[in-house]
Design a protein around this motif. Structure first.
Motif, PDB file in Angstrom:
ATOM      1  N   ALA A   1     -11.327  47.733 -81.898  1.00  0.00           N
ATOM      2  CA  ALA A   1     -11.076  46.444 -82.548  1.00  0.00           C
ATOM      3  C   ALA A   1      -9.952  46.571 -83.573  1.00  0.00           C
ATOM      4  CB  ALA A   1     -12.348  45.929 -83.209  1.00  0.00           C
ATOM      5  N   LEU A   2      -9.987  47.633 -84.377  1.00  0.00           N
ATOM      6  CA  LEU A   2      -8.926  47.854 -85.356  1.00  0.00           C
ATOM      7  C   LEU A   2      -7.580  48.059 -84.667  1.00  0.00           C
ATOM      8  CD1 LEU A   2      -8.164  48.200 -88.322  1.00  0.00           C
ATOM      9  CD2 LEU A   2      -8.701  50.644 -88.081  1.00  0.00           C
ATOM     10  N   THR A   3      -7.589  48.787 -83.563  1.00  0.00           N
ATOM     11  CA  THR A   3      -6.353  48.996 -82.791  1.00  0.00           C
ATOM     12  C   THR A   3      -5.806  47.670 -82.290  1.00  0.00           C
ATOM     13  OG1 THR A   3      -7.019  51.218 -82.129  1.00  0.00           O
ATOM     14  CG2 THR A   3      -5.385  50.109 -80.755  1.00  0.00           C
ATOM     15  N   LEU A   4      -6.672  46.820 -81.745  1.00  0.00           N
ATOM     16  CA  LEU A   4      -6.223  45.518 -81.252  1.00  0.00           C
ATOM     17  C   LEU A   4      -5.639  44.670 -82.376  1.00  0.00           C
ATOM     18  CD1 LEU A   4      -9.116  44.694 -78.780  1.00  0.00           C
ATOM     19  CD2 LEU A   4      -6.744  45.233 -78.186  1.00  0.00           C
ATOM     20  N   ILE A   5      -6.234  44.714 -83.547  1.00  0.00           N
ATOM     21  CA  ILE A   5      -5.734  43.942 -84.680  1.00  0.00           C
ATOM     22  C   ILE A   5      -4.356  44.453 -85.102  1.00  0.00           C
ATOM     23  CG2 ILE A   5      -6.128  43.492 -87.142  1.00  0.00           C
ATOM     24  CD1 ILE A   5      -9.164  43.414 -86.421  1.00  0.00           C
ATOM     25  N   ILE A   6      -4.199  45.761 -85.167  1.00  0.00           N
ATOM     26  CA  ILE A   6      -2.904  46.337 -85.573  1.00  0.00           C
ATOM     27  C   ILE A   6      -1.842  46.086 -84.505  1.00  0.00           C
ATOM     28  CG2 ILE A   6      -1.694  48.495 -86.093  1.00  0.00           C
ATOM     29  CD1 ILE A   6      -4.365  49.478 -87.336  1.00  0.00           C
ATOM     30  N   VAL A   7      -2.189  46.266 -83.235  1.00  0.00           N
ATOM     31  CA  VAL A   7      -1.227  46.029 -82.155  1.00  0.00           C
ATOM     32  C   VAL A   7      -0.836  44.552 -82.098  1.00  0.00           C
ATOM     33  CG1 VAL A   7      -0.863  46.117 -79.653  1.00  0.00           C
ATOM     34  CG2 VAL A   7      -1.905  48.056 -80.827  1.00  0.00           C
TER      35      VAL A   7
ATOM     36  N   THR B   1       6.292  47.062 -77.946  1.00  0.00           N
ATOM     37  CA  THR B   1       5.073  47.088 -78.753  1.00  0.00           C
ATOM     38  C   THR B   1       4.244  48.321 -78.424  1.00  0.00           C
ATOM     39  OG1 THR B   1       5.037  44.674 -78.888  1.00  0.00           O
ATOM     40  CG2 THR B   1       2.965  45.819 -79.312  1.00  0.00           C
ATOM     41  N   ASP B   2       4.130  48.633 -77.142  1.00  0.00           N
ATOM     42  CA  ASP B   2       3.412  49.834 -76.713  1.00  0.00           C
ATOM     43  C   ASP B   2       4.065  51.088 -77.288  1.00  0.00           C
ATOM     44  OD1 ASP B   2       1.733  51.608 -75.094  1.00  0.00           O
ATOM     45  OD2 ASP B   2       3.516  51.861 -73.845  1.00  0.00           O
ATOM     46  N   TRP B   3       5.378  51.154 -77.270  1.00  0.00           N
ATOM     47  CA  TRP B   3       6.095  52.317 -77.790  1.00  0.00           C
ATOM     48  C   TRP B   3       5.856  52.471 -79.293  1.00  0.00           C
ATOM     49  CZ3 TRP B   3      10.131  52.953 -81.317  1.00  0.00           C
ATOM     50  CH2 TRP B   3      10.667  54.238 -81.375  1.00  0.00           C
ATOM     51  N   ILE B   4       5.923  51.360 -80.027  1.00  0.00           N
ATOM     52  CA  ILE B   4       5.686  51.414 -81.474  1.00  0.00           C
ATOM     53  C   ILE B   4       4.246  51.846 -81.750  1.00  0.00           C
ATOM     54  CG2 ILE B   4       5.543  50.026 -83.583  1.00  0.00           C
ATOM     55  CD1 ILE B   4       7.894  48.361 -82.427  1.00  0.00           C
ATOM     56  N   ALA B   5       3.301  51.317 -80.987  1.00  0.00           N
ATOM     57  CA  ALA B   5       1.897  51.711 -81.150  1.00  0.00           C
ATOM     58  C   ALA B   5       1.722  53.201 -80.864  1.00  0.00           C
ATOM     59  CB  ALA B   5       1.006  50.880 -80.238  1.00  0.00           C
ATOM     60  N   ASP B   6       2.435  53.702 -79.873  1.00  0.00           N
ATOM     61  CA  ASP B   6       2.369  55.131 -79.550  1.00  0.00           C
ATOM     62  C   ASP B   6       2.934  55.958 -80.699  1.00  0.00           C
ATOM     63  OD1 ASP B   6       1.804  57.308 -77.765  1.00  0.00           O
ATOM     64  OD2 ASP B   6       3.962  57.469 -77.425  1.00  0.00           O
ATOM     65  N   GLN B   7       4.020  55.506 -81.301  1.00  0.00           N
ATOM     66  CA  GLN B   7       4.613  56.219 -82.437  1.00  0.00           C
ATOM     67  C   GLN B   7       3.676  56.219 -83.642  1.00  0.00           C
ATOM     68  OE1 GLN B   7       7.543  57.956 -82.040  1.00  0.00           O
ATOM     69  NE2 GLN B   7       7.157  57.276 -79.953  1.00  0.00           N
ATOM     70  N   ALA B   8       2.868  55.163 -83.763  1.00  0.00           N
ATOM     71  CA  ALA B   8       1.895  55.062 -84.857  1.00  0.00           C
ATOM     72  C   ALA B   8       0.580  55.751 -84.492  1.00  0.00           C
ATOM     73  CB  ALA B   8       1.649  53.596 -85.198  1.00  0.00           C
TER      74      ALA B   8
END
Length: 128
Positions: free
Chosen positions: A35-41, A83-90
């Motif tokens: 849930a936290l991941t979905l909110i941040i993404v 967005t996926d790439w940025i999430a991967d970097q984070a």
């Protein structure tokens, strides 16, 4: 208040997208982490769209006209991959496995966000 509502709509739309589109996954160790991941993404997706989409519209105006707007589908897929790439970097457990899942995921996100926005009253959008 409108920003928070839009953010929540994007998070719900992203969750539904992960359920509907194969190869778009949230792989956290718990439901709370997911849930936290979905909110941040959803926040990352909103920021990417807010910053880059207007620039791409201006620069790619000719492509939008020549393809009768179909170029927007490709742009949305590429922004979803960004967005996926940025999430991967984070180091977030959010993954899109290629262009086609991103393409369909961007369409599902747009449709679900639009449908949810129809249900949300205008007063949450900052209108009286």
């Amino acid at each position: 208040m409108g920003f928070l509502v839009r953010w929540a709509i994007n998070a719900v739309a992203l969750w539904i997208t992960t359920l509907v589109v194969p190869d778009i996954d949230v792989t956290g160790s718990s439901s709370g982490r997911n849930a936290l991941t979905l909110i941040i993404v959803a926040l990352i997706f909103g920021l990417v769209n807010a910053v880059l989409k207007p620039i791409i519209h201006v620069v790619g105006c000719l492509f939008y006209i020549l393809t009768l707007g179909l170029f927007a589908l490709v742009v949305n897929a590429l922004l979803f991959l960004l967005t996926d790439w940025i999430a991967d970097q984070a180091d977030l457990p959010f993954h899109i496995d290629g262009f086609w899942p991103a393409f369909w995921g961007a369409i599902v996100m747009a449709v679900v966000s639009w449908l949810i926005s129809l249900v949300i009253p205008d007063r949450w959008e900052g209108k009286a």
